[in-house]
Structures are given as C-alpha cells and as structure tokens.
Design a protein around this motif. Sequence first.
Motif, short mmCIF file in Angstrom:
data_model
loop_
_atom_site.label_atom_id
_atom_site.label_comp_id
_atom_site.label_asym_id
_atom_site.label_seq_id
_atom_site.Cartn_x
_atom_site.Cartn_y
_atom_site.Cartn_z
N SER A 76 31.49 37.96 41.63
CA SER A 76 32.29 36.87 41.35
C SER A 76 31.43 36.26 39.89
O SER A 76 32.18 35.76 38.86
N ARG A 77 30.27 36.42 39.81
CA ARG A 77 29.45 36.04 38.61
C ARG A 77 30.00 36.87 37.32
O ARG A 77 30.29 36.19 36.37
N VAL A 78 30.11 38.29 37.60
CA VAL A 78 30.48 39.05 36.43
C VAL A 78 32.36 38.62 36.07
O VAL A 78 32.33 38.44 34.93
N ILE A 79 33.00 38.35 37.09
CA ILE A 79 34.59 38.05 36.83
C ILE A 79 34.22 36.66 36.32
O ILE A 79 35.08 36.52 35.10
N SER A 80 33.58 35.82 36.62
CA SER A 80 33.38 34.48 35.71
C SER A 80 32.95 34.47 34.45
O SER A 80 33.73 33.87 33.73
N ALA A 81 32.22 35.22 34.19
CA ALA A 81 31.61 35.46 32.71
C ALA A 81 32.72 36.12 32.14
O ALA A 81 33.25 35.69 30.70
N ALA A 82 33.53 37.12 32.60
CA ALA A 82 34.67 37.64 31.88
C ALA A 82 35.81 36.42 31.68
O ALA A 82 36.40 36.60 30.60
N LEU A 83 36.03 35.84 32.69
CA LEU A 83 37.10 34.98 32.15
C LEU A 83 36.93 33.73 31.22
O LEU A 83 37.65 33.44 30.41
N ASP A 84 35.52 33.61 31.15
CA ASP A 84 34.82 32.51 30.19
C ASP A 84 35.35 33.28 28.64
O ASP A 84 35.41 32.47 27.66
N LEU A 85 35.33 34.56 28.32
CA LEU A 85 35.81 35.15 27.38
C LEU A 85 37.28 35.11 26.77
O LEU A 85 37.76 35.56 25.94
N SER A 86 37.99 34.73 27.95
CA SER A 86 39.53 34.87 27.92
C SER A 86 40.18 33.38 27.67
O SER A 86 39.37 32.23 28.09
N LEU A 87 41.58 33.34 27.71
CA LEU A 87 41.97 32.14 27.73
C LEU A 87 42.60 31.45 29.20
O LEU A 87 42.95 30.39 29.33
N VAL A 88 42.13 32.46 29.95
CA VAL A 88 42.47 31.63 31.48
C VAL A 88 41.34 31.04 32.01
O VAL A 88 40.14 31.26 31.77
N PRO A 89 41.65 29.81 32.39
CA PRO A 89 40.91 28.80 32.70
C PRO A 89 39.76 29.47 34.07
O PRO A 89 40.30 30.19 35.03
#
Lengths: 443, 443
Positions: B167-180
């Motif tokens: 989840s840390r990895v997915i969280s960091a990935a989402l931060d680079l996207s427009l998805v909240p």
Amino acid sequence: MSLTNASPADAALAAKSASHILQTLSVADRNEALTLIHDSLAAAKDDILAANARDLELARAAAADGTLSQSLVSRLDLGKPGKWEDMLKGILDVRSLADPVGRVTLRTLLDDGLTLERVTCPIGVLLIIFEARPEVIANIASLAVKSGNAAILKGGKESTESFVAISRVISAALDLSLVPNAVVQLVTTRDVIPDLLALDRHIDLVIPRGSNELVRYVKDHTKIPVLGHADGLCSIYLDPSADPAQAAAVILDAKMSYPAACNALETLLVHESALATLLPAIAASLLAAGVQLRCDARSKSALPASPHIIDAVPADYDTEFLSLILAIKTVTSLDEAVAHINAHGSHHTDAILTEDAASAERFMAAVDSSGVYWNASTRFADGMRYGFGTEVGISTNKIHSRGPVGLEGLMIYKYKVRGRGHVTAVYGEGEGKRRFRHESLPL
Amino acid sequence: MSLTNASPADAALAAKSASHILQTLSVADRNEALTLIHDSLAAAKDDILAANARDLELARAAAADGTLSQSLVSRLDLGKPGKWEDMLKGILDVRSLADPVGRVTLRTLLDDGLTLERVTCPIGVLLIIFEARPEVIANIASLAVKSGNAAILKGGKESTESFVAISRVISAALDLSLVPNAVVQLVTTRDVIPDLLALDRHIDLVIPRGSNELVRYVKDHTKIPVLGHADGLCSIYLDPSADPAQAAAVILDAKMSYPAACNALETLLVHESALATLLPAIAASLLAAGVQLRCDARSKSALPASPHIIDAVPADYDTEFLSLILAIKTVTSLDEAVAHINAHGSHHTDAILTEDAASAERFMAAVDSSGVYWNASTRFADGMRYGFGTEVGISTNKIHSRGPVGLEGLMIYKYKVRGRGHVTAVYGEGEGKRRFRHESLPL
C-alpha cells in the motif's frame, strides 16, 4: 390469490413454491391470467365498490374524530372519478408490456460446443407493504404475474374490506388460469409485519409503499433488501447564467406542482452572482404562490423584507418539508453546490439551472443522485413520465435499481451454460492445455 | 492509497469525498493511475517480497505451532512461481478492459427538447474485507480505480507486512496521478470490522473475500448490501438419458478438479431409472478417485458393497463438504430433482446431465440458481472462465448481481434529464394538456 390466515413463514414457503411454477409459464399463460383478472374485476365492480363504501364509512367517521387524516380518506376512495377505470386500465397496460422474462443479455462461445447465456429471470418472492390505496392490490398482482414473481401483500387496516373483496375476485380469476393461486397472497392477520420482515431466507425483496415512516421502519427492521426511498430531499442549483424565465418556471413547478411529493423541491442553492440578478424575481413568484422562504444571511439580504422570509437554521438544509417551505442557501461555486447536495440531499433528484453546457455536464457527473437534471423540474422523476408504463417505486438505493423502478427492477438474471460433457480440468495456460475462445455471439 | 489509522467513520467520509472526485475523471486519467501503480510495484519488487518474507516467517512458525493452517501459509506466499507476475499482469488486464463508466443504456425523447438518458456510474464506496492473500490489494485497487469506486480495505493480520509494503507503493503511485489518494485506503487498526460494518450511511457495498465463516459473519452483522456467497452447495441431476461417458467425466471433474471450491459438486441426484444403468460406473470412478459416497437406501443397494459407501443422513443433503465426500440421492422425476435443489441447494450452480433437450431446458428454467448447466461441469462457474477477465466474487444474491461478478457488478446508473426549462404541470391526459412523446432514441 389467496386470502391467507397462514403464518408468515407458511405464506412465504407457499409463495416460493408458486414462484417456481410461475417462472416456467409462457408469457401467453401469464397474460391470459391478467385478462382473467381484468375481466373478473370489471364484472365485480358493484360488489367491490360496496365493500369500499364500508371502508370509507369507517374512515370518514375516524376522520371526523380526528383519528385519521382527510388525505387518507381520499386515497381510500375507489369511487372517485376515473380511479376504478385507471385500475382496470393499469392491468391491461401491464399486459401489453414486453415480456421481461427470458431476455438474453449476454451470449458467449466459451469453447466449441460450450455456450454461456445470461438470461433475465424473476427475483422470486416480493413482500409489498402498503397503506391505504386499495387499487395497489390489482397493480401489484398484475406486475407480479407479468414479471414471474410471487408477491405477499400486507395492506393497511383502513382498506380491509376493499382488499378482501378485490382479492377474492383475483383469487377466483387465478383459479381459471395456469398461474398458481399462491402467487399473490394477501396476509390479513394483524401485526405480522415484524414476522414477515424476519423471513430473509424466503423473501427476496421488500417494497414498502407509503409514508416515510413506513419505509424507514421497514429499512430498520429487516435483512431483506428494500426497494424504495425514505426521503426525497431534492435541490436545485441556480447558476448565474440561468435563463431567468426558465429558472422561475422550473423552480415554481418543482415546488408547487405537488409540494408533498418526494420529487418536490426542498432546497434552492443560489450562486452568489445570481443573488442580485435572478433571485429577486424567483423569490417574488414563490412568495406570491404562498411559499415561506428560509434564507441564509446573504440570500436574505438580497431580498426585500417580508414576513414570509425568515432566517434559516442549519436543520432546514436537512429537512424534507413536503409543504410550502423552501430553504435557500448561497454558494460561491458549482463545486460548493455539488458538495452541499452530496452531503445534505437524499440522492433522489437534483437539478442545475444554467445556460452553460459544461457546467451542466459537470454537475450531472458529480452529483451522486438517482436523477440529475439540467433545466428541467425535479418533478419529472416518475416512472410514468420516464415512459416506463408503470412503476413499483422510486429507489435511492446504490445497487440493483435506482430512480423510478419499472418491471425491470423486479428482474434478475441467471447464467445458462450448455455443453456436451465439457469439463474444466483440461483448460489452462500450460503446455497441452485448452484455451477458452470467449467469442461474443449475437443476442 | 492511504495507510490509515483514521477512525472507520473518518476513513469512510474520506472515501466518499474521494469517490466523488474519481467519478469525474476520464478513463485516460484512471488508466494512467493503473500504469503508475503497475510500474511502481514492479520497481519495488524486492522491498515487497522482503516484507512478504517477514510475514511468511511468522506464519510458518505459527503453522509449526499448529495455530495457523498450512494452506493459509501457502496463500500468503507472494514469491511462489508466477504469483508476482500474475499480480502485475492483473493490473494491466484491468487497464485494458472497456470503461464501465458512462455507458448509456437507455435514451428516450420525453418531449421536444427534453431527453432522458440512463448512464452507468460507480456505486460509490466499497468495503472489502479479506483474509490472507496479499495480492488482493493490488487487484482491488485496480478494480476500484477503473470502476470509479473508492475502496476501504481491511486485510487479515497474517499479511500485515506485505499489505503495508504494497500500500505504501500504491499510495506513492496515486500521488503522481489525478486519482485522489483516499480512493483506496487500507485500514490497519485492529478490531474495526464491527465499526466498519455499522457505517451503512457511508459505505454502499461490502465484499467479503475469504472463508464461509467470514462471509456469514459479515452478512449477519451489517445493513450494508453484501456481495458474495456464504455457501456453495452445488448439485448435479443425472437423467436416465445421459451419455454414460460424458456423465462420468463431468461428475468426476465437478467433484475432483478442486474439491474445496465453492463450485464443486456436493450432491448427486440420480433418477431411479439410472440407478442400474449409469450409477455403477460413475460410482466406481468416484471411489477410485478416493471419494466417500453417502447414499440413500435405493442408490446404495444399486452399488456393490464398499467400506467407502455409507448410509446418508438427512444433514448430508444440506452439507457443503468441500472435501472428498459426495451425497447421493435417488429421485423419481426431474421435478423432484428440481424441488430438492431449490430447497436444499445454495442457489450457486447446478447441472443436469441428459441427452434430452426438453428436459434440460425445463431444468434450467426451473432451478433457481445463479448458474444452471446442461452437460457441463459446475466448476465452470468462474469469472475468468466466463470471459469476464476478472471477478470480485461469485454472488448468490437475488438482486443486483448474480453468479461471477466482474466490473459490471461494481456499477449502478443514474438518470440524466436535459431540458430547456421544462415543467411537469403542463403534461396530462386532460383537455389542453401536453402528452409525452416517449420515443426511443439510438444509444
């Protein structure tokens, strides 16, 4: 149709068995039952209206005592001009609807000789709990027979004589058809609602038709899925670009055409730039129609003082008034309006008034409601108006059915797989394994 | 993706807000987030497998103590050949699926300038409660982002290190996207399941993935709709006209290809005319495969004596064995087989083996199950096998979604009405009233 004194559990088991037989009947057989119901009711008009008159007499006395509302007495009256004819016409309307059973909605070739089909089928056993309107029995019996579902009906006690008379006629009509009698059962024993609501193993869907209190009680006391809505807190957002005449007309229709309806307007959100330009004329026409306006400070100060314009309290923005009261609140952006509606509305029907297409589309995408409207009155949220012919209610659920629910909402589907002795173990990604074809076939 | 220690209510509110933003993003934006998740996970493989190794070490110790099952240890292991690659491929598979959001499924011209559209949209906030498989986080995150739903995840404690790393990895990935970021939240606080299940105002659907006990607990402790199945008691009805070789192959596959699966065979219903002709060879192959047969008197007397053929007790016909035990019962007709299945089965998947098409169609119409099969193994009941690409579970619900549920099961719809200031009061049946046009428009 049985007029049953059976226990709720026995009624539900009988309904389940009857539904399994009903599901295998052709649409011609189901339609023939509707014809028989229609003709039998038409022939029994005098008896049924006499029974209804006995209900009405008691209800009028109760209304005179103040123990029953006048509007309930009015809903009870089957002799009102057009009501009897509408009830009979409703049966024929349902008969003329396309068969909702057995529609193939997906067909896939899984492999040579192995096909998958998704086919619509009835949900099973419905429980319909309703209040005073005696014609509901005929409506629901028609919908149940047409959709292949069994229905257990529990009506309000004020209509007992009418219900019993109508159900005797329907029962006799069903006996002449291939539809099992127990497909529609009227439970006449008292105080059985809690017992019925506990039968989540045998009843597949509850549809409460009546007051908010009834719906809320049902939702709070059962594990069976409930189709309906307890609240209808509808809002309109007035954008600065709205056409003034259209805006006034839509807001007046949404508030005034039937203030007690679930799709009537309860909260008006006004963009700050529209306070001076659009709100005053709209407020004037609402006041002229007898509406009390409950305003936040900014909207109030945009309007001339009036005894019918008072300060809103926070609870006003969470209230379904169902009467000539309108809450008005100023917002500084479309996003604020959307956030307000998503937080305070009931996810029923909400509208934006604007000439800006991009704003309208953004509003309709972002508002999380069954109905999202652009330059149209929230009062259009209705199965008849949507062209569904008939509706079993308006759902604010997030699954299965949302908005006005027609016959489709009483259907689910099953998957049919037809093979020639196919087994799963031969399929896979490895060496020597078969691959699925997964080819879409025409429906 | 937040790794949240927030209270369940705060997590749900954050999810709701995030879902409202997510719903307005384009499919390109949602797919871009999936690409970022995929690439970030691929880059973090070593860290994640190291975390998984720490979970495994504890789990192996617990298994050695006998406090954890060996199969759970096996499900936990992300390093098993192919598992990591499958997890990553699953994200790309979901990315390549057609956009489920915004499909127009109905379009009607209500009147000049007034149109009605039914448009698919996400349900809102999903709660996914699951047990040991750490790869489920990546699957569910992809499905949630693609379908426009927010997801709150609560995983089993055995996988905590793996979950947190992923989840840390997915969280960091989402931060680079427009998805909240709050679109996917992993709740790591303990013992919060009852609190989460109480949030029926903020959570729209619960999907439990795990043991029957987990599913049953969830169903019994929430008012939120639950998608899934607690039981999988699948039956096969052996008609006298069945092809002997096909029948033996299908029954063996249905029982043996994965006996612990929900779509595995548990009860074999044998027509009395097939007792002497078909059953003996089938029984012999089942016995050779190590299956214990629990027979009624008639089927037992049709078979040679064996220590592995024992007398059935009534409870055997209501039991999901999930092991090498099969209940066998004699019936005198197809109708009796159908009635038995509808009363004792779990409405999951049931099959008829016959060469008679009319019997097969009657069986498929009358059996009230998600899957009704003709000459095919019940083990085909699976989203991958049906060609859905991915599945969130298999539902035995009677509303919304039934059978293997793919992305479609995470969608609902809203009605969009576009007008030009239309009001309802002008429509009606009377003199001088407007009529609706109700014309179907192309989709």
